[in-house]
Design a protein around this motif. Sequence first.
Motif, PDB file in Angstrom:
ATOM      1  N   ARG A   1       0.931  -1.121   0.046  1.00 18.32           N
ATOM      2  CA  ARG A   1      -0.031  -0.029  -0.040  1.00 18.32           C
ATOM      3  C   ARG A   1       0.751   1.313  -0.166  1.00 18.32           C
ATOM      4  NH1 ARG A   1      -5.065   0.895   0.698  1.00 18.32           N
ATOM      5  NH2 ARG A   1      -5.853   2.413   1.767  1.00 18.32           N
ATOM      6  N   ALA A   2       0.692   2.135  -1.033  1.00 21.16           N
ATOM      7  CA  ALA A   2       1.247   3.329  -1.120  1.00 21.16           C
ATOM      8  C   ALA A   2       2.884   2.927  -1.168  1.00 21.16           C
ATOM      9  CB  ALA A   2       1.100   4.369  -0.059  1.00 21.16           C
ATOM     10  N   ASN A   3       3.253   1.905  -1.925  1.00 22.16           N
ATOM     11  CA  ASN A   3       4.632   1.474  -1.775  1.00 22.16           C
ATOM     12  C   ASN A   3       5.432   1.066  -0.543  1.00 22.16           C
ATOM     13  OD1 ASN A   3       6.521   0.964  -3.840  1.00 22.16           O
ATOM     14  ND2 ASN A   3       8.195   2.833  -3.079  1.00 22.16           N
ATOM     15  N   THR A   4       4.647   0.550   0.201  1.00 21.74           N
ATOM     16  CA  THR A   4       4.912   0.011   1.680  1.00 21.74           C
ATOM     17  C   THR A   4       4.353  -1.297   1.587  1.00 21.74           C
ATOM     18  OG1 THR A   4       5.014   2.236   2.637  1.00 21.74           O
ATOM     19  CG2 THR A   4       4.741   0.461   4.278  1.00 21.74           C
ATOM     20  N   LEU A   5       5.095  -2.141   2.296  1.00 20.53           N
ATOM     21  CA  LEU A   5       4.768  -3.594   2.620  1.00 20.53           C
ATOM     22  C   LEU A   5       4.579  -3.595   4.148  1.00 20.53           C
ATOM     23  CD1 LEU A   5       4.782  -6.595   1.538  1.00 20.53           C
ATOM     24  CD2 LEU A   5       7.220  -6.706   2.704  1.00 20.53           C
ATOM     25  N   TYR A   6       3.236  -4.306   4.247  1.00 14.33           N
ATOM     26  CA  TYR A   6       2.660  -4.401   5.551  1.00 14.33           C
ATOM     27  C   TYR A   6       2.522  -5.901   5.740  1.00 14.33           C
ATOM     28  CZ  TYR A   6       1.264   0.460   5.567  1.00 14.33           C
ATOM     29  OH  TYR A   6       1.087   1.756   5.708  1.00 14.33           O
ATOM     30  N   TYR A   7       3.315  -6.425   6.907  1.00 16.40           N
ATOM     31  CA  TYR A   7       3.520  -7.884   7.247  1.00 16.40           C
ATOM     32  C   TYR A   7       3.614  -8.069   8.504  1.00 16.40           C
ATOM     33  CZ  TYR A   7       8.586  -6.542   7.696  1.00 16.40           C
ATOM     34  OH  TYR A   7       9.685  -5.959   8.159  1.00 16.40           O
TER      35      TYR A   7
ATOM     36  N   ALA B   1       4.371  -5.239  11.109  1.00 15.94           N
ATOM     37  CA  ALA B   1       5.221  -4.224  10.584  1.00 15.94           C
ATOM     38  C   ALA B   1       4.986  -3.574   9.194  1.00 15.94           C
ATOM     39  CB  ALA B   1       6.694  -5.060  10.324  1.00 15.94           C
ATOM     40  N   LYS B   2       5.638  -2.511   9.274  1.00 23.61           N
ATOM     41  CA  LYS B   2       5.661  -2.056   7.749  1.00 23.61           C
ATOM     42  C   LYS B   2       7.013  -1.639   7.400  1.00 23.61           C
ATOM     43  CE  LYS B   2       4.583   3.147   8.563  1.00 23.61           C
ATOM     44  NZ  LYS B   2       3.923   3.948   8.355  1.00 23.61           N
ATOM     45  N   PHE B   3       7.466  -2.159   5.898  1.00 27.92           N
ATOM     46  CA  PHE B   3       8.926  -1.846   5.467  1.00 27.92           C
ATOM     47  C   PHE B   3       8.350  -0.721   4.377  1.00 27.92           C
ATOM     48  CE2 PHE B   3      11.623  -2.739   1.982  1.00 27.92           C
ATOM     49  CZ  PHE B   3      12.867  -2.499   2.519  1.00 27.92           C
ATOM     50  N   ASN B   4       8.974   0.374   4.349  1.00 28.85           N
ATOM     51  CA  ASN B   4       8.584   1.333   3.391  1.00 28.85           C
ATOM     52  C   ASN B   4       9.610   1.262   2.134  1.00 28.85           C
ATOM     53  OD1 ASN B   4       8.574   3.983   1.932  1.00 28.85           O
ATOM     54  ND2 ASN B   4       7.812   5.209   3.860  1.00 28.85           N
ATOM     55  N   MET B   5       9.138   0.634   1.208  1.00 23.85           N
ATOM     56  CA  MET B   5      10.045   0.712  -0.129  1.00 23.85           C
ATOM     57  C   MET B   5      10.734   1.737  -0.652  1.00 23.85           C
ATOM     58  SD  MET B   5       8.344  -2.660  -1.841  1.00 23.85           S
ATOM     59  CE  MET B   5       6.631  -2.307  -1.929  1.00 23.85           C
ATOM     60  N   THR B   6      10.082   2.958  -0.192  1.00 22.44           N
ATOM     61  CA  THR B   6      10.728   4.182  -0.844  1.00 22.44           C
ATOM     62  C   THR B   6      11.941   4.522   0.184  1.00 22.44           C
ATOM     63  OG1 THR B   6       8.480   5.114  -1.286  1.00 22.44           O
ATOM     64  CG2 THR B   6      10.147   6.836  -1.203  1.00 22.44           C
ATOM     65  N   THR B   7      11.909   4.510   1.426  1.00 19.55           N
ATOM     66  CA  THR B   7      12.847   4.848   2.220  1.00 19.55           C
ATOM     67  C   THR B   7      13.792   3.579   2.542  1.00 19.55           C
ATOM     68  OG1 THR B   7      11.549   4.460   4.349  1.00 19.55           O
ATOM     69  CG2 THR B   7      11.721   6.618   3.362  1.00 19.55           C
ATOM     70  N   GLN B   8      13.198   2.573   2.367  1.00 15.58           N
ATOM     71  CA  GLN B   8      13.814   1.045   2.644  1.00 15.58           C
ATOM     72  C   GLN B   8      14.068   0.935   4.127  1.00 15.58           C
ATOM     73  OE1 GLN B   8      16.529  -0.594  -0.249  1.00 15.58           O
ATOM     74  NE2 GLN B   8      15.947   0.911  -1.818  1.00 15.58           N
TER      75      GLN B   8
HETATM   76  C1  LIG Z   1       7.537   5.952   3.128  1.00 14.84           C
HETATM   77  O1  LIG Z   1       8.430   7.089   3.056  1.00 14.84           O
HETATM   78  C2  LIG Z   1       8.219   8.212   2.326  1.00 14.84           C
HETATM   79  C3  LIG Z   1       9.449   9.197   2.337  1.00 14.84           C
HETATM   80  O2  LIG Z   1       9.858   9.542   3.589  1.00 14.84           O
HETATM   81  C4  LIG Z   1       7.030   9.086   3.064  1.00 14.84           C
HETATM   82  O3  LIG Z   1       6.579  10.156   2.118  1.00 14.84           O
HETATM   83  C5  LIG Z   1       5.866   8.181   2.879  1.00 14.84           C
HETATM   84  O4  LIG Z   1       4.762   8.694   3.669  1.00 14.84           O
HETATM   85  C6  LIG Z   1       5.994   6.747   3.722  1.00 14.84           C
HETATM   86  N1  LIG Z   1       5.108   5.956   3.536  1.00 14.84           N
HETATM   87  C7  LIG Z   1       4.293   5.281   4.507  1.00 14.84           C
HETATM   88  C8  LIG Z   1       3.176   4.483   3.993  1.00 14.84           C
HETATM   89  O5  LIG Z   1       4.511   5.396   5.663  1.00 14.84           O
END
Ligand SMILES: *[C@@H]1O[C@H](CO)[C@@H](O)[C@H](O)[C@H]1NC(C)=O
Length: 468
Positions: free
Chosen positions: A287-293, A302-309
């Motif tokens: 969801r929103a490039n974030t993995l929830y698991y 947990a959530k792993f934000n794939m944008t920030t890793q």
């Molecule tokens: C993931 O990280 C980006 C960059 O910091 C942030 O804008 C975004 O809100 C984060 N997404 C979630 C789902 O936390």
Amino acid sequence: MITALLCFFFLRSTVALESVDLWTERNGTVDPEGQCSCEAFLPGTTFPMGELVQLEETAVRISQKLELEIIKVEMFESKLTVYIEKVANLTVVIQMMEDDPDSYSELQIQEVKIQIKQVEALILDLQASIQTSSSVLVKIRKEITSIVVVLTKMENKYDKNLVLVTRREYIKIQQKLDECERRHNEIFNPNIGSCNHGGISRLSKPIISQLNAHLVAGHIYGGWGKDSRPLPGSENTYWYSASTDAVVRYVSVYADYYRLIMRQAMKTYDLYASADWRGTGNNLIVRANTLYYQFANPFSMAKFNMTTQKAEYRVVPSASNRFSYHYSPYQNLDFAADESGLWITYATEASKGKLVLGKIDEAAFALKEVWQTSIFKPSVGNTFMVCGVLYATRSVDTNTEEIFYTYDTRSRKESYVSIPFEKFQENYMYLDYNPTDQKLYMYNNGYYVSYHVWFHQNNKTNKPQVLM
Ligand SMILES: *[C@@H]1O[C@H](CO)[C@@H](O)[C@H](O)[C@H]1NC(C)=O
Ligand SMILES: *[C@@H]1O[C@H](CO)[C@@H](O)[C@H](O)[C@H]1NC(C)=O
Ligand SMILES: *[C@@H]1O[C@H](CO)[C@@H](O)[C@H](O)[C@H]1NC(C)=O
Ligand SMILES: *[C@@H]1O[C@H](CO)[C@@H](O)[C@H](O)[C@H]1NC(C)=O
């Protein structure tokens, strides 16, 4: 013969492709009779040129077939717009007649009845056409999938560059097919994103995409699907994660369906790279490039934000790690996403294993409300959410699963239902709904499987759903 084949490529690549490739570098001319003459060049004595030529010809044929379907979809769309308008007009007329029945003659009432019959006939006709067109699209997708398998084999065996032109051709067709299917899907489900319906009425037959990216059915633990709230520009992104055990470590993302089928990941994330962020149980949501698991240690969400890793976790108050779904012993926390947000299900010791549903506040990454259901989690196959309603499944027999239970979070009402659907193989590890395309995604013994979902229509202001 070889010369003729090369000419075919030369002509086609010059005409059809802007980019310079292997074949355009050869010397070739077309004489006034349209005969091609060019230098013979043999890339490799064992390269199956004939096979590649066939694939090229097939690409042309599929492309033409697809163009026809795209024209049809445009026709369906415009017809549908007209029918919606007709239905709206008739609704107004009927309303007027109902409000003031005395001022209308029998003849006028008959006239309206005839008009209603006419629109009904038109809609039935459209339904039949759309159904035919859908089965053509399914056939095209199957055809492309099997060709992609052949192309991949060729690429692995010979020089990749030799297959490049053909591969690009298929990428183009696939992108067109995706677009055509998306529009088709909008006709199927013109109310995507809307919850103005009476819940699920039925599911389609399973649509089997193919064996996973690892090419092993032994990767029984896993999941796949689309981002349920894609970032702009990532609407076609697919994800996939699987393993031979219940550990969640790698998750791959693919730019589109074609790349998923081609097994060309845009990126594969490792949850054990910079720290031990591994998970358990494969009840994933992206969801929103974030993995929830489900986080493995400590037991938490947990959530792993794939944008920030980066990963973070939160312990779920009173969630027990003793109760799992029927098909796997490790699925203690299960994530779901629907039109209204992100959800989690689990069971507690206090409830003796009965399923609890929680709504997650995404910004705070914390539970904001919980509901207690009366179903015993270990007897449930899997659950998913649609429009704030929990759906639970159970096994009927080796081929059949059924949605047997729903819990509506708004009314706090539960009901027992029976919506059977066909399974691909007996045991599956993953089932979730995606609100962006109203499809169910299942991961079944290593295979990507999906289902169309149909809803009970309960509101006249809805756009008519073409296939009831
Ligand atoms: C993931 O990280 C980006 C960059 O910091 C942030 O804008 C975004 O809100 C984060 N997404 C979630 C789902 O936390
Ligand atoms: C192509 O043909 C021209 C004229 O016949 C010749 O000068 C040139 O060297 C050829 N190029 C290649 C790549 O063979
Ligand atoms: C619906 O009613 C409007 C206004 O009376 C009319 O202009 C239009 O042509 C009607 N549409 C159809 C499809 O009958
Ligand atoms: C029908 O849909 C309209 C518009 O979405 C909404 O305002 C209305 O409350 C709905 N009625 C029912 C009975 O759901």
